[in-house]
Each structure stands twice: as structure tokens, then as C-alpha cells.
Motif scaffolding. Structure first.
Motif, PDB file in Angstrom:
ATOM      1  N   ILE A  55      -2.819  -2.249 -26.190  1.00  0.00           N
ATOM      2  CA  ILE A  55      -3.533  -1.310 -25.170  1.00  0.00           C
ATOM      3  C   ILE A  55      -3.749  -0.112 -25.849  1.00  0.00           C
ATOM      4  O   ILE A  55      -4.823   0.382 -25.745  1.00  0.00           O
ATOM      5  CB  ILE A  55      -2.282  -1.057 -23.975  1.00  0.00           C
ATOM      6  CG1 ILE A  55      -2.122  -2.340 -23.223  1.00  0.00           C
ATOM      7  CG2 ILE A  55      -2.989   0.076 -23.085  1.00  0.00           C
ATOM      8  CD1 ILE A  55      -1.087  -2.181 -22.235  1.00  0.00           C
ATOM      9  N   SER A  56      -3.049   0.551 -26.678  1.00  0.00           N
ATOM     10  CA  SER A  56      -3.439   1.690 -27.467  1.00  0.00           C
ATOM     11  C   SER A  56      -4.580   1.607 -28.414  1.00  0.00           C
ATOM     12  O   SER A  56      -5.078   2.713 -28.868  1.00  0.00           O
ATOM     13  CB  SER A  56      -2.225   2.422 -27.920  1.00  0.00           C
ATOM     14  OG  SER A  56      -1.675   1.560 -29.023  1.00  0.00           O
ATOM     15  N   LYS A  64      -9.691  -1.249 -22.366  1.00  0.00           N
ATOM     16  CA  LYS A  64      -8.305  -0.576 -22.505  1.00  0.00           C
ATOM     17  C   LYS A  64      -7.904  -0.725 -20.743  1.00  0.00           C
ATOM     18  O   LYS A  64      -6.804  -1.269 -20.651  1.00  0.00           O
ATOM     19  CB  LYS A  64      -8.248   1.175 -22.803  1.00  0.00           C
ATOM     20  CG  LYS A  64      -6.946   1.327 -22.666  1.00  0.00           C
ATOM     21  CD  LYS A  64      -6.898   2.909 -23.143  1.00  0.00           C
ATOM     22  CE  LYS A  64      -5.928   3.215 -24.450  1.00  0.00           C
ATOM     23  NZ  LYS A  64      -6.293   4.290 -24.832  1.00  0.00           N
ATOM     24  N   ALA A  65      -8.816  -0.292 -19.965  1.00  0.00           N
ATOM     25  CA  ALA A  65      -8.555  -0.218 -18.395  1.00  0.00           C
ATOM     26  C   ALA A  65      -8.345  -1.631 -18.110  1.00  0.00           C
ATOM     27  O   ALA A  65      -7.118  -1.894 -17.340  1.00  0.00           O
ATOM     28  CB  ALA A  65      -9.717   0.398 -17.699  1.00  0.00           C
ATOM     29  N   ILE A  66      -8.899  -2.697 -18.483  1.00  0.00           N
ATOM     30  CA  ILE A  66      -8.744  -3.783 -18.011  1.00  0.00           C
ATOM     31  C   ILE A  66      -7.388  -4.680 -18.848  1.00  0.00           C
ATOM     32  O   ILE A  66      -6.688  -4.967 -17.905  1.00  0.00           O
ATOM     33  CB  ILE A  66      -9.967  -4.967 -18.749  1.00  0.00           C
ATOM     34  CG1 ILE A  66     -11.269  -4.592 -17.977  1.00  0.00           C
ATOM     35  CG2 ILE A  66      -9.855  -6.487 -18.728  1.00  0.00           C
ATOM     36  CD1 ILE A  66     -12.578  -5.161 -18.535  1.00  0.00           C
ATOM     37  N   GLN A  72      -0.164  -4.950 -16.162  1.00  0.00           N
ATOM     38  CA  GLN A  72       0.265  -4.685 -14.787  1.00  0.00           C
ATOM     39  C   GLN A  72       0.641  -5.722 -13.823  1.00  0.00           C
ATOM     40  O   GLN A  72       1.534  -5.842 -13.259  1.00  0.00           O
ATOM     41  CB  GLN A  72      -0.275  -3.419 -14.262  1.00  0.00           C
ATOM     42  CG  GLN A  72       0.612  -2.745 -13.172  1.00  0.00           C
ATOM     43  CD  GLN A  72      -0.366  -1.782 -12.267  1.00  0.00           C
ATOM     44  OE1 GLN A  72      -1.687  -1.698 -12.443  1.00  0.00           O
ATOM     45  NE2 GLN A  72       0.377  -0.838 -11.519  1.00  0.00           N
ATOM     46  N   ASP A  73      -0.514  -6.631 -13.836  1.00  0.00           N
ATOM     47  CA  ASP A  73      -0.343  -7.749 -13.076  1.00  0.00           C
ATOM     48  C   ASP A  73       0.860  -8.550 -13.630  1.00  0.00           C
ATOM     49  O   ASP A  73       1.482  -9.219 -12.646  1.00  0.00           O
ATOM     50  CB  ASP A  73      -1.594  -8.700 -13.147  1.00  0.00           C
ATOM     51  CG  ASP A  73      -2.583  -8.336 -12.215  1.00  0.00           C
ATOM     52  OD1 ASP A  73      -2.523  -7.288 -11.368  1.00  0.00           O
ATOM     53  OD2 ASP A  73      -3.972  -8.770 -12.215  1.00  0.00           O
ATOM     54  N   GLU A  74       0.889  -8.922 -14.948  1.00  0.00           N
ATOM     55  CA  GLU A  74       2.102  -9.536 -15.184  1.00  0.00           C
ATOM     56  C   GLU A  74       3.419  -9.127 -14.986  1.00  0.00           C
ATOM     57  O   GLU A  74       4.217  -9.820 -14.481  1.00  0.00           O
ATOM     58  CB  GLU A  74       1.912  -9.638 -16.829  1.00  0.00           C
ATOM     59  CG  GLU A  74       0.659 -10.377 -17.532  1.00  0.00           C
ATOM     60  CD  GLU A  74       0.138 -11.686 -16.653  1.00  0.00           C
ATOM     61  OE1 GLU A  74       0.678 -12.242 -15.871  1.00  0.00           O
ATOM     62  OE2 GLU A  74      -0.884 -12.108 -17.438  1.00  0.00           O
ATOM     63  N   ARG A 162     -10.983 -15.027 -16.757  1.00  0.00           N
ATOM     64  CA  ARG A 162     -12.369 -14.524 -17.011  1.00  0.00           C
ATOM     65  C   ARG A 162     -12.754 -13.363 -17.832  1.00  0.00           C
ATOM     66  O   ARG A 162     -13.501 -13.285 -18.789  1.00  0.00           O
ATOM     67  CB  ARG A 162     -13.069 -14.385 -15.723  1.00  0.00           C
ATOM     68  CG  ARG A 162     -12.973 -15.437 -14.762  1.00  0.00           C
ATOM     69  CD  ARG A 162     -13.524 -15.279 -13.311  1.00  0.00           C
ATOM     70  NE  ARG A 162     -14.839 -14.673 -13.375  1.00  0.00           N
ATOM     71  CZ  ARG A 162     -16.069 -15.343 -12.972  1.00  0.00           C
ATOM     72  NH1 ARG A 162     -15.771 -16.540 -12.650  1.00  0.00           N
ATOM     73  NH2 ARG A 162     -17.169 -14.756 -12.885  1.00  0.00           N
ATOM     74  N   GLN A 163     -11.555 -12.246 -17.841  1.00  0.00           N
ATOM     75  CA  GLN A 163     -11.769 -11.082 -18.578  1.00  0.00           C
ATOM     76  C   GLN A 163     -11.553 -11.688 -20.009  1.00  0.00           C
ATOM     77  O   GLN A 163     -12.357 -10.956 -20.783  1.00  0.00           O
ATOM     78  CB  GLN A 163     -10.787  -9.964 -18.243  1.00  0.00           C
ATOM     79  CG  GLN A 163      -9.625 -10.292 -18.548  1.00  0.00           C
ATOM     80  CD  GLN A 163      -9.036  -9.833 -19.924  1.00  0.00           C
ATOM     81  OE1 GLN A 163      -9.350  -9.128 -20.520  1.00  0.00           O
ATOM     82  NE2 GLN A 163      -8.036 -10.834 -20.269  1.00  0.00           N
TER      83      GLN A 163
END
Ligand SMILES: [Fe+2]
Ligand SMILES: [Fe+2]
Lengths: 317, 94
Positions: A55-56, A64-66, A72-74, A162-163
Motif C-alpha cells: 500500500i505505501s 493506492k486507493a484501490i 479493507q474489503d478483506e 477485475r482491478q
């Protein structure tokens, strides 16, 4: 009486109706579910680490946002599933303790390291892709709260896959070095992804009973085959190959033939000897222990609010 | 430890005009935190316009074992359903 309960349970399962929390159920069914759902929840939670690692260092604010949203979903997936175990009488903290003491498992895939940013794409495409293959049939699993959690999770997983694929398409349209990075990541993640479906049917001890209870809806080998068949055209479109010399279309079967993963490696990783097992558990333990003061402070605050309210009621009386 | 935080059941109204529907549970020290956590756990994609949290201990539920006797009173009242009444087909809008 026990026979009658058993019969009613069997009838409900066979009629494709769902078993709900306050229904009578055999102890074996309850324990199998707690073990399977907890293992699944732990996988979601531990699964935050390999991607959290990047992430960092994401190459753009968009990526980064994705990545943040995915990780967060996990966390959310883990929480839906812990919530389902509690409807069976399990205790969330108890399950976390079992995880960090190594008494419960999580998916072996998360014990592999994430070496480059291409791994973020390949994890989304193949690891989340394999997870989707496993999870879609579980939306029809016989235990209601588990099935409902899986429906929520599957809805969110499609963004994850998809991402990842889009990230890889972007890298594949870049430099040769970037394309090599993608192929290298595919080479490293392909076999561990196939292992996500579990050991071959002949060696899978729990499959038969779980299928009879309709907890599991497909065998490991059926799902693995489906995943291979789905992934091959996606790889071709991307312009990468899978590291399997035996992989080819079988006209007669209407499926791809493919080689077997190294099952000795699989069992080694399951037993705790993978590259990252110790690191993953140590990190989870540290997060749990470092968070203790927050949990205690929140509890103290809640208790004080209650006693303040009680005093005010006392004064007004 | 979080196990001493009470369990809250979470209900979400998907959009105006719909009932709140049970979506799952979570642990939180108090109602306000339960509401905040419910927002993060259960409505990350605009799944709701309103959330209820209820302490699981405060819910009284009928038991599936007593399902037949419990719901029996409605079983024999067929006259509560519109199909109970025979109306000639040529009567409009009924
Ligand atoms: Fe997930
Ligand atoms: Fe995912």
C-alpha cells in the motif's frame, strides 16, 4: 427423539432449504462448519498482509486507493465470517487466539511473499479468481448465515479480480521489463493458486461428509478444473503463459489437461514451513496485542457513560 | 478483550421505502461504536440509507422447534387471504 431430530435435519438439507442458527443440528455438522468458516475468516484476515505490504509503495494515488479499498474489503469478509461462526456458538476472541497460537489454519496461499508490484495484479486475477471459484458454489451452502455471508463476499470479489487484471493489462502495455515482471509473478503464483482448491479428491478426507451435508457443493478437483478452464483464455488475452508444460486443450474431455502442483510443498506450507508462515502469525499476534489498550479504553469509556447516565437518572428522581 | 464487548445485531434499510433487513452482527463496547462499525463493515458500497443496531441479548426470538404450534393460529385463517373470496370474473378492478 434424537432420531427424529436427525431425520428433520436430513430432510431440510436434502430439500435444499437452509439450516438456521436455532435449528437442531448434529454436533459433527456444527463443528465442521465452525472449523471451515473460522479457517475461511482467518484466511481473509491474514490475506490482508501480502497486499498491505504494497500500500505505501503503490505507484500512483489511484492504485493506492484501490489497494486500500481491497484490503479493507478483506477485513470486512473476515468479519462477516466471524459473525457467522458466532451464530454456531463460537467466540470470536477465542478463534483469534486459536489462530495466533497456530491451532487453527488459514489458506496456504498467504504464506508466499509478494516480491513486486506485479504480484498485486496477479493476486487479484488468480488468487481472488480462485477464491471466487471456491466461493460462488458456497452461496448455496446448507447453513444459512454462511451462505448469506458468501453472497455478500462474492459481490465484492468481482472488483478484486477485475482491478488485478486491469493492473496487469496496464503493465503489459508498458516496457519489456514490466512485461517480464508480470510473467515472473504469474510463474510464482500459478501453482500456489491451484493449491487453493485443496488436495486431490482421492486424498481429501472431509469432502464426502461435507458434500452429504451440502456444506461443500463441488469437489476440489472439479473446482480446480473449472479455474484452469477459465484462466487459460484470460492468460492468452493478457499475453502471458502458465508454467505448466502439460497444459493443453483436450478436445475429447472438453476441458484443459494440466499438471499437478507439488503437493509435498503444499503439505510443508500447511504444516507451517512456508516462506512467510512465521511472519504472518507474528504480525497478526502483534496487531492483536498492540490493540489491547484500545479495546480496554473503549470498554472503560462505555462503562463510564453508563454510570454517568445512571447518576443523572438518580438526580432527576 | 473484545469478547467482553457485547454482540450487536445489525439491520440495514437498503433504500427509502424498504424495511430494515438483518445483515449480520458485530462486537462493540456501546451503541454508538456499534453504529460506526456497522457502517464500515456492512455499508461500504452504499448498501444502506439507515442502520439499526440492537444488542443481541435484547432480542427475543421464537424457536424453530415450536414453529408449527407457534404459527398455527394463522394456519387455519384462510379468510385472511384475498383468494378466499370468489368474485365473478366480469367485476372489474377487484
Ligand atoms: Fe475476500
Ligand atoms: Fe478478495
Amino acid at each position: 427423539m434424537a432420531d427424529e431430530l436427525d431425520l428433520a435435519f436430513e430432510r431440510t438439507v436434502r430439500s435444499e432449504a437452509r439450516i438456521e442458527p436455532r435449528d437442531w443440528m448434529p454436533d459433527g455438522y456444527r463443528n465442521t462448519l465452525i472449523r471451515q468458516i473460522a479457517q475461511h475468516a482467518h484466511s481473509e484476515i491474514i490475506g490482508m498482509q501480502p497486499e498491505g505490504n504494497w500500500i505505501s509503495r503503490a505507484p500512483s494515488l489511484r492504485r493506492k486507493a484501490i489497494l486500500l479499498a481491497k484490503v479493507q474489503d478483506e477485513a470486512g469478509h473476515g468479519l462477516y465470517l466471524y459473525s457467522a461462526t458466532e451464530t454456531l456458538g463460537a467466540d470470536r476472541t477465542d478463534l483469534t487466539v486459536k489462530l495466533i497460537e497456530g491451532r487453527q489454519k488459514y489458506s496456504s496461499i498467504f504464506n508466499y511473499p509478494t516480491l513486486t508490484f506485479a504480484d498485486m495484479g496477479v493476486i487479484g486475477w488468480l488468487v481472488d479468481g480462485a477464491a471466487i471459484c471456491n466461493q460462488v458454489p458456497l452461496c448455496r451452502t446448507s447453513y444459512g448465515p454462511y451462505a448469506r455471508a458468501m453472497i455478500r463476499i462474492c459481490k465484492e470479489e468481482s472488483f478484486h479480480q477485475r482491478q488485478g487484471y486491469e493492473l496487469l493489462m496496464t503493465m503489459m502495455s508498458g516496457t519489456q521489463a514490466q512485461r517480464d515482471m508480470v510473467q515472473d509473478a504469474v510463474n510464482r503464483w500459478w501453482w500456489p493458486s491451484l493449491m487453493m482448491f485443496g488436495p486431490p479428491d482421492a486424498e481429501s478426507s472431509n469432502t464426502e461428509q461435507s458434500m452429504a451435508w451440502r456444506i461443500k457443493r463441488n469437489t476440489n478437483d472439479e473446482l480446480r478444473q473449472k479455474f484452469v478452464d477459465m484462466s487459460v483464455p484470460q492468460a492468452a488475452h493478457l499475453g502471458v503463459t502458465f508454467p505448466d508444460p502439460e497444459l493443453r486443450w483436450n478436445e475429447e474431455r472438453g476441458h484443459h489437461d494440466f499438471g499437478q502442483p507439488d503437493w509435498d510443498e503444499f503439505w510443508q506450507v500447511v504444516k507451517g514451513n512456508g516462506v512467510c508462515n512465521a511472519q504472518r502469525i507474528a504480525h497478526r499476534r502483534k496487531a492483536h496485542e498492540d490493540g489491547a489498550w484500545v479495546r480496554e479504553a473503549a470498554e472503560a469509556h462505555a462503562a463510564r457513560q453508563v454510570s454517568k447516565e445512571a447518576k443523572m437518572i438518580g438526580q432527576s428522581a | 478483550m473484545s469478547s467482553s464487548w457485547p454482540l450487536w445485531e445489525v439491520f440495514v434499510r437498503g433504500k427509502r421505502g424498504l424495511n430494515h433487513v438483518h445483515v449480520g452482527s458485530l462486537h462493540a463496547p456501546d451503541a454508538e461504536m456499534a453504529l460506526r462499525n456497522a457502517r464500515d463493515v456492512y455499508t461500504r458500497r452504499n448498501e444502506g440509507v439507515s442502520i439499526w443496531v440492537v444488542k443481541a441479548d435484547d432480542i427475543t426470538a421464537s424457536s424453530p422447534d415450536e414453529k408449527d404450534p407457534f404459527f398455527a393460529p394463522s394456519g387455519d385463517k384462510v379468510y385472511r387471504h384475498p383468494t378466499f373470496y370468489a368474485i365473478p370474473e366480469d367485476v372489474p378492478h377487484l
